[in-house]
Design a protein around this motif. Structure first.
Motif, PDB file in Angstrom:
ATOM      1  N   ALA A 128       4.395   6.396  -8.191  1.00 52.99           N
ATOM      2  CA  ALA A 128       3.613   7.609  -7.979  1.00 52.99           C
ATOM      3  C   ALA A 128       3.532   8.350  -9.321  1.00 52.99           C
ATOM      4  O   ALA A 128       4.393   8.171 -10.181  1.00 52.99           O
ATOM      5  N   SER A 129       2.500   9.169  -9.490  1.00 55.89           N
ATOM      6  CA  SER A 129       2.421   9.878 -10.774  1.00 55.89           C
ATOM      7  C   SER A 129       3.577  10.875 -10.855  1.00 55.89           C
ATOM      8  O   SER A 129       3.928  11.546  -9.877  1.00 55.89           O
ATOM      9  N   GLY A 130       4.229  10.911 -12.000  1.00 58.02           N
ATOM     10  CA  GLY A 130       5.388  11.785 -12.180  1.00 58.02           C
ATOM     11  C   GLY A 130       6.626  11.324 -11.436  1.00 58.02           C
ATOM     12  O   GLY A 130       7.537  12.118 -11.151  1.00 58.02           O
ATOM     13  N   ALA A 131       6.691  10.021 -11.113  1.00 55.00           N
ATOM     14  CA  ALA A 131       7.833   9.503 -10.361  1.00 55.00           C
ATOM     15  C   ALA A 131       9.132   9.681 -11.144  1.00 55.00           C
ATOM     16  O   ALA A 131       9.152   9.585 -12.374  1.00 55.00           O
ATOM     17  N   ALA A 132      10.219   9.945 -10.405  1.00 56.25           N
ATOM     18  CA  ALA A 132      11.557   9.960 -11.013  1.00 56.25           C
ATOM     19  C   ALA A 132      11.973   8.509 -11.203  1.00 56.25           C
ATOM     20  O   ALA A 132      11.810   7.684 -10.297  1.00 56.25           O
ATOM     21  N   ASN A 140       0.828  -1.215   0.000  1.00 60.32           N
ATOM     22  CA  ASN A 140       0.000   0.000   0.000  1.00 60.32           C
ATOM     23  C   ASN A 140       0.852   1.250   0.000  1.00 60.32           C
ATOM     24  O   ASN A 140       0.749   2.086   0.875  1.00 60.32           O
ATOM     25  N   GLU A 141       1.748   1.343  -0.992  1.00 54.17           N
ATOM     26  CA  GLU A 141       2.596   2.522  -1.047  1.00 54.17           C
ATOM     27  C   GLU A 141       2.873   2.820  -2.509  1.00 54.17           C
ATOM     28  O   GLU A 141       2.958   1.904  -3.324  1.00 54.17           O
ATOM     29  N   THR A 142       2.981   4.095  -2.825  1.00 55.26           N
ATOM     30  CA  THR A 142       3.508   4.442  -4.146  1.00 55.26           C
ATOM     31  C   THR A 142       4.813   5.195  -3.935  1.00 55.26           C
ATOM     32  O   THR A 142       5.038   5.790  -2.873  1.00 55.26           O
ATOM     33  N   PHE A 143       5.670   5.124  -4.945  1.00 58.32           N
ATOM     34  CA  PHE A 143       7.035   5.621  -4.793  1.00 58.32           C
ATOM     35  C   PHE A 143       7.337   6.749  -5.784  1.00 58.32           C
ATOM     36  O   PHE A 143       7.000   6.656  -6.958  1.00 58.32           O
ATOM     37  N   GLY A 144       8.005   7.770  -5.264  1.00 58.26           N
ATOM     38  CA  GLY A 144       8.370   8.909  -6.101  1.00 58.26           C
ATOM     39  C   GLY A 144       9.726   8.738  -6.761  1.00 58.26           C
ATOM     40  O   GLY A 144      10.084   9.473  -7.674  1.00 58.26           O
TER      41      GLY A 144
END
Lengths: 331, 331
Positions: B106-110, B81-85
């Motif tokens: 994550a949206s726009g993740a690097a 349950n996590e999104t990553f940048g």
């Protein structure tokens, strides 16, 4: 200059000082013996020297990709009416390893001994013996540099073959950083690593396949799947028409099975004489077991030869293995 | 600084700039994917960063000798349950190779893309793609140096595993001098080459042995012993209880027999669907043959999949091979 470097210089000088050489390696030559002998030959050619390169017997045909393979003299087939005042022996721990090639030495011959066996008895008049080297070919690399010989694909191929075969394809514990550094240099001269491995390590005889086919029928897991074993009887050899050499490496099929701790092969190439080979993974020291059975070896690779009917030999081995793995034979 | 060095610096900076990372490789991970992902993890630990290392599915248990293997997250078993940048993808030619792990971005993740596949589509926000590298692990070695990470046995083991497996044990043609130089450095940190090879290249399943046992019964030499072939039928798979993966490498037994020019395996893992694999030595280009049969590959290793009853498929292949070797099927 340390003693090693001095010995290398002395070896290079030996090649420069004499004019005509006998070059030899050991009986039943392997990749390091053959690669090193032919490597010396290429160096001598560059130095403008004459040579005869001789083995007591035949060199395995699989090495015929090596340069000057066709110059290898088989003393059993072609007697030589010459004695030599300058001899270069590679990969021989002592003179007995040379077989009948010794008969070609002139009395008082100058003898350069290049070898990496810890048991080498320094039989030469010049001795370049380095037990820390993975292969005689590794030492030869340094001699070539010291002799001012220029490296090319042919010389690189000879040395690479010695390194590859004596390290079991860069897998044995003698695969040092230095071995890999030299291999890197040699690849730079155009050696094709896949081609060499294919010829030296991967090629099998059809007779081997036939023995393997029979042996796999006997493969069994026992001792709660900790031990895998395989058997080739004298009858198998006779029916398939195979020789002892064709049964090499069978024990690896046992040890390589996932979960197996000890692989054992029972090979009865001669009726009533059973060669027992053992390979271990982590938890068992097979040298100890082999010693109890009258043999020897290393912790991960050991063996013994036991006389008697196959089933009795197996019974004897299982009894010792039961204790070693703490589980009784269960199949 | 050349473009390669700049990309390496940029990758190192990527690791330094972010604080928490998603690290991933591709579905059905091999030694380079797993070694590289865990190598990145060890680098991040040294840099004091946080990370989660994730695969869509399970990582083969044979790689459990690698450090931090127990940290590998199996997304199929444990939803996250996590999104990553910040994401580091290794050994993925494109995003589809990541499987469901993409859902964690994550949206726009690097996104740092480290890879050596020539087909890589530069999906990252930072791309370090070097098709000349034998393995992603080879590139990672440079990144570790650029990031100022200190090498130790654990990190060396991860990188060595990638090099070893993606070069087929230093045998494929991608085994460059640079690969061997890096391997030399890594051995200097204490990597045991035999242990890694044993785990990654030599281990086999008992089911593989059972398939091999059956397959060898079918081995035949034909075309004046120039072709060796082996067959595993759907019935064999069912009776032995084996999966498609257990039949890997069978074709090599054929090609490795001395004198054989082409090895062929017919593997019917699914009834009526036959995978034909071909391996050549010197004289035949099997890529041409595979293409005629609707498949593809390289001159020395090619294949195709043909639907139909096993015997009809074999007939079809023999007809094409008759022409290629200039000798008719004779058995």
């Amino acid at each position: 200059m340390n003693p090693n470097q001095m010995a290398v210089q002395e070896a290079a000088r030996f090649m420069q000082e004499h004019d005509r050489f006998l070059v030899l390696s050991h009986v039943s030559p392997d990749g390091d013996a053959t690669g090193s002998a032919l490597g010396v030959v290429l160096m001598l050619e560059q130095l403008g020297k004459e040579y005869v390169v001789v083995n007591e017997g035949e060199t395995p045909i699989k090495f015929n990709f090596l340069p000057r393979f066709d110059r290898l003299y088989n003393l059993r087939k072609q007697p030589l009416n010459e004695t030599f005042g300058a001899v270069i022996a590679v990969d021989c721990a002592d003179e007995s390893r040379m077989g009948d090639v010794r008969s070609l030495f002139a009395s008082g011959a100058a003898l350069l001994n290049i070898d990496h066996h810890p048991t080498n008895d320094h039989f030469g008049t010049v001795n370049l013996v380095r037990p820390d080297a993975a292969a005689t070919a590794e030492i030869l690399f340094d001699v070539a540099e010291a002799a001012g010989v220029s490296f090319n694909e042919e010389l690189a191929l000879c040395i690479y073959t010695g390194l590859l075969t004596d390290t079991g394809g860069f897998r044995y514990s003698n695969t040092s950083p230095r071995v890999m550094e030299i291999a890197a240099r040699l690849l730079g001269y155009g050696v094709k690593p896949g081609d060499v491995a294919e010829r030296c390590l991967e090629e099998i005889t059809f007779a081997h396949v036939k023995v393997l086919r029979r042996a796999l029928q006997t493969l069994q897991l026992s001792h709660q799947n900790l031990i895998a074993s395989i058997t080739v009887s004298a009858a198998d050899f006779a029916e398939v028409g195979a020789e002892r050499e064709d049964a090499g490496g069978l024990v690896n099929y046992c040890r390589n099975i996932e979960g197996v701790e000890v692989g054992v092969s029972f090979v009865e190439a001669e009726p009533g004489v059973v060669k027992v080979s053992m390979r271990a993974r982590d938890r068992v020291d097979v040298a100890v077991i082999a010693k109890q059975l009258g043999g020897g070896g290393h912790a991960k690779a050991a063996g013994c030869t036991i006389k008697g009917p196959l089933s009795e030999v197996q019974q004897k081995v299982w009894t010792v293995l039961d204790d070693a793995v703490g589980v009784k034979f269960d199949e």
